[in-house]
Design a protein around this motif. Structure first.
Motif, PDB file in Angstrom:
ATOM      1  N   ARG A  29       0.863  -1.185   0.000  1.00 46.27           N
ATOM      2  CA  ARG A  29       0.000   0.000   0.000  1.00 46.27           C
ATOM      3  C   ARG A  29       0.893   1.226   0.000  1.00 46.27           C
ATOM      4  NH1 ARG A  29      -5.523  -0.135   1.500  1.00 46.27           N
ATOM      5  NH2 ARG A  29      -6.228  -2.241   1.896  1.00 46.27           N
ATOM      6  N   THR A  30       0.438   2.266  -0.657  1.00 45.57           N
ATOM      7  CA  THR A  30       1.236   3.490  -0.724  1.00 45.57           C
ATOM      8  C   THR A  30       0.397   4.685  -0.311  1.00 45.57           C
ATOM      9  OG1 THR A  30       0.649   4.115  -2.978  1.00 45.57           O
ATOM     10  CG2 THR A  30       2.431   2.517  -2.720  1.00 45.57           C
ATOM     11  N   SER A  31       1.066   5.780  -0.103  1.00 46.50           N
ATOM     12  CA  SER A  31       0.358   7.016   0.210  1.00 46.50           C
ATOM     13  C   SER A  31      -0.264   7.626  -1.041  1.00 46.50           C
ATOM     14  CB  SER A  31       1.310   8.017   0.859  1.00 46.50           C
ATOM     15  OG  SER A  31       2.374   8.300  -0.019  1.00 46.50           O
ATOM     16  N   ALA A  32       0.021   7.051  -2.198  1.00 48.51           N
ATOM     17  CA  ALA A  32      -0.523   7.544  -3.469  1.00 48.51           C
ATOM     18  C   ALA A  32      -1.885   6.927  -3.783  1.00 48.51           C
ATOM     19  CB  ALA A  32       0.458   7.250  -4.591  1.00 48.51           C
ATOM     20  N   CYS A  47       4.507  -5.987 -11.287  1.00 48.16           N
ATOM     21  CA  CYS A  47       3.302  -6.101 -10.482  1.00 48.16           C
ATOM     22  C   CYS A  47       2.169  -5.350 -11.171  1.00 48.16           C
ATOM     23  CB  CYS A  47       3.533  -5.539  -9.086  1.00 48.16           C
ATOM     24  SG  CYS A  47       3.865  -3.766  -9.077  1.00 48.16           S
ATOM     25  N   ILE A  48       0.977  -5.581 -10.676  1.00 50.17           N
ATOM     26  CA  ILE A  48      -0.146  -4.779 -11.134  1.00 50.17           C
ATOM     27  C   ILE A  48      -0.423  -3.730 -10.068  1.00 50.17           C
ATOM     28  CG2 ILE A  48      -1.146  -6.570 -12.597  1.00 50.17           C
ATOM     29  CD1 ILE A  48      -3.188  -7.121 -10.415  1.00 50.17           C
ATOM     30  N   VAL A  49      -0.908  -2.596 -10.485  1.00 49.04           N
ATOM     31  CA  VAL A  49      -1.207  -1.493  -9.577  1.00 49.04           C
ATOM     32  C   VAL A  49      -2.680  -1.178  -9.711  1.00 49.04           C
ATOM     33  CG1 VAL A  49      -0.694   0.905  -9.005  1.00 49.04           C
ATOM     34  CG2 VAL A  49       1.128  -0.582  -9.838  1.00 49.04           C
ATOM     35  N   VAL A  50      -3.387  -1.196  -8.578  1.00 45.14           N
ATOM     36  CA  VAL A  50      -4.822  -0.924  -8.580  1.00 45.14           C
ATOM     37  C   VAL A  50      -5.130   0.153  -7.547  1.00 45.14           C
ATOM     38  CG1 VAL A  50      -5.446  -3.259  -9.327  1.00 45.14           C
ATOM     39  CG2 VAL A  50      -5.300  -2.768  -6.902  1.00 45.14           C
ATOM     40  N   PRO A  51      -6.230   0.875  -7.728  1.00 43.89           N
ATOM     41  CA  PRO A  51      -6.627   1.858  -6.715  1.00 43.89           C
ATOM     42  C   PRO A  51      -6.921   1.166  -5.376  1.00 43.89           C
ATOM     43  CG  PRO A  51      -7.855   2.186  -8.758  1.00 43.89           C
ATOM     44  CD  PRO A  51      -7.123   0.890  -8.884  1.00 43.89           C
ATOM     45  N   THR A  52      -6.622   1.842  -4.295  1.00 42.24           N
ATOM     46  CA  THR A  52      -6.851   1.288  -2.958  1.00 42.24           C
ATOM     47  C   THR A  52      -8.302   0.849  -2.768  1.00 42.24           C
ATOM     48  OG1 THR A  52      -5.099   2.666  -2.060  1.00 42.24           O
ATOM     49  CG2 THR A  52      -6.668   1.789  -0.486  1.00 42.24           C
ATOM     50  N   ASP A  53      -9.247   1.635  -3.249  1.00 41.30           N
ATOM     51  CA  ASP A  53     -10.668   1.279  -3.098  1.00 41.30           C
ATOM     52  C   ASP A  53     -10.984  -0.053  -3.770  1.00 41.30           C
ATOM     53  OD1 ASP A  53     -10.986   3.659  -1.757  1.00 41.30           O
ATOM     54  OD2 ASP A  53     -11.931   4.699  -3.442  1.00 41.30           O
ATOM     55  N   ALA A  54     -10.441  -0.278  -4.961  1.00 38.41           N
ATOM     56  CA  ALA A  54     -10.685  -1.531  -5.682  1.00 38.41           C
ATOM     57  C   ALA A  54     -10.075  -2.706  -4.938  1.00 38.41           C
ATOM     58  CB  ALA A  54     -10.133  -1.441  -7.098  1.00 38.41           C
TER      59      ALA A  54
END
Length: 65
Positions: A29-32, A47-54
């Motif tokens: 998890r990131t602050s972004a 890696c894959i990057v997804v929004p925190t909400d998703a």
């Protein structure tokens, strides 16, 4: 210097249920407001990057199984 990737300084974690020699899914998890998801057996694959909400929705759905 500005990071070119939101995961450049991320701290990766894997499940406490996995053994050191076993591959596992790792998350960061990131602050972004994004989460990185990768495979510990093949970290060079990226890696894959997804929004925190998703990601939160995905984890919630898995917990219901």
């Amino acid at each position: 210097m500005i990071n070119s990737s939101p995961l450049e300084d991320a701290i990766w974690c894997k499940s406490s249920y996995s053994r050191p020699a076993d591959g596992c899914v790792a998350v960061a998890r990131t602050s972004a407001s994004v989460v990185g998801i990768g495979d510990t057996k093949d970290p060079e694959a990226g890696c894959i990057v997804v929004p925190t909400d998703a990601f939160d929705v995905l984890v919630s759905m898995i917990r219901r199984l």
